[in-house]
Scaffold this active site. Sequence first.
Site, PDB file in Angstrom:
ATOM      1  N   LYS A 116       0.826  -1.215   0.000  1.00  0.00           N
ATOM      2  CA  LYS A 116       0.000   0.000   0.000  1.00  0.00           C
ATOM      3  C   LYS A 116       0.857   1.259   0.000  1.00  0.00           C
ATOM      4  CE  LYS A 116      -4.414  -1.630   1.718  1.00  0.00           C
ATOM      5  NZ  LYS A 116      -5.487  -1.496   2.703  1.00  0.00           N
ATOM      6  N   LYS A 199      -3.626 -11.235  -6.923  1.00  0.00           N
ATOM      7  CA  LYS A 199      -4.866 -11.371  -6.157  1.00  0.00           C
ATOM      8  C   LYS A 199      -5.970 -10.508  -6.783  1.00  0.00           C
ATOM      9  CE  LYS A 199      -5.654  -8.956  -2.479  1.00  0.00           C
ATOM     10  NZ  LYS A 199      -5.834  -8.286  -1.195  1.00  0.00           N
ATOM     11  N   LYS A 202     -10.255  -4.983  -5.424  1.00  0.00           N
ATOM     12  CA  LYS A 202     -11.165  -3.934  -5.901  1.00  0.00           C
ATOM     13  C   LYS A 202     -10.398  -2.696  -6.334  1.00  0.00           C
ATOM     14  CE  LYS A 202     -12.040  -3.361  -1.036  1.00  0.00           C
ATOM     15  NZ  LYS A 202     -12.936  -3.811  -0.004  1.00  0.00           N
TER      16      LYS A 202
END
Length: 336
Positions: A116, A199, A202
Amino acid sequence: MEEKVKSSLFSAVQPSGAVTIGNYIGAIRNFVKLQDEYNCIYAVADLHAITVRQEPAVLRRNTLELMALFLACGIDPKKCVLFVQSHVPAHCELAWVLNTISYPGELSRMTQFKDKSAKHAENVNMGLMDYPVLMAADILLYQAALVPVGADQKQHLELTRDLAIRFNNRYGQTFTVPDGYILKDSGARIMSLADPSKKMSKSDDNPNAFVTMGDDRDSILRKFKRAVTDSDSEIRYDPENKPGVSNLLTIYHAFTGKSLADSEREFAGKGYGEFKEAVGEAVADALAPIQAEKARLLADKAYINSIISEGDNAAFRMARKTLSKVYRKIGFYSGE
Ligand code: TYM
């Protein structure tokens, strides 16, 4: 006969945008499955969501929508506690205490923090790094024995266990050390439809990489039609050598309830086109009643608010009990 005391179970989902079929297969579907066996406590993790920038009005709406989705998927508010994380201040309070036994080295090593930080380089904030400590507080407040999550949360769960053990060793038995409930087959990690080495997420820039719980039938069929498979034409479950096909078989298995072996047999000798269409149909068929129920629930906001308020109160009481114990153990003055 004496009734067996049920153990507690905790999990949460962030209201940070559309919920994907990965979130559903890896987590939410199991929330429903486990609700008879455990005292289940499920949260909308809005405190976690703000570790990346959120539009306030959208965050507010996503929180309501996620609660409606939980209910529409079959989580029964009579059996489970459903609440909003920020409504129960004990989460932040325990996170602060746990911060004092957490080390920057272990937090900066977390894969999700590294991913992130790279993705949101303009906003690498302390909350992003502290995210797993808050997650540990979520779980430990409810003395949860089990935590159903996808494989991507495994490392955070390990840290939760470490913090529980560290605290118990220092101050005496206080927290239940939780176990993860992570699916054994590849359902714990549903992969991107566009790149089966990644993976399903969203936040993927390519909208064809993921299917959301709210996608309409045409989009679902289109996305599966475009799904990346592999060069040969055999429909066989082999995640190592055939990640694309195996991912589709896993999704088919999750939405139809047919075993992987039966699914392989069903498609033996058939082409990828037919297979991908069947997977798309199965997903669209399974999502249609959930979408209809969610829309029905959203038309009755007062009902959803009443579920949240009941859940908030129950969670508040449970969390307070653990927090008081923690405060006592660490020596905070209480007048006694
Ligand atoms: P979140 O909101 O990112 O995801 C919710 C759940 O979905 C799982 N998941 C997947 N499972 C299979 N395949 C995928 N492609 C996939 N993508 C996501 C996640 O593992 C998760 O179980 N930190 C958590 C929320 C949280 C939490 C907690 C969870 C906050 N506090 C305490 C458990 C206990 C998260 O970001 O989930």
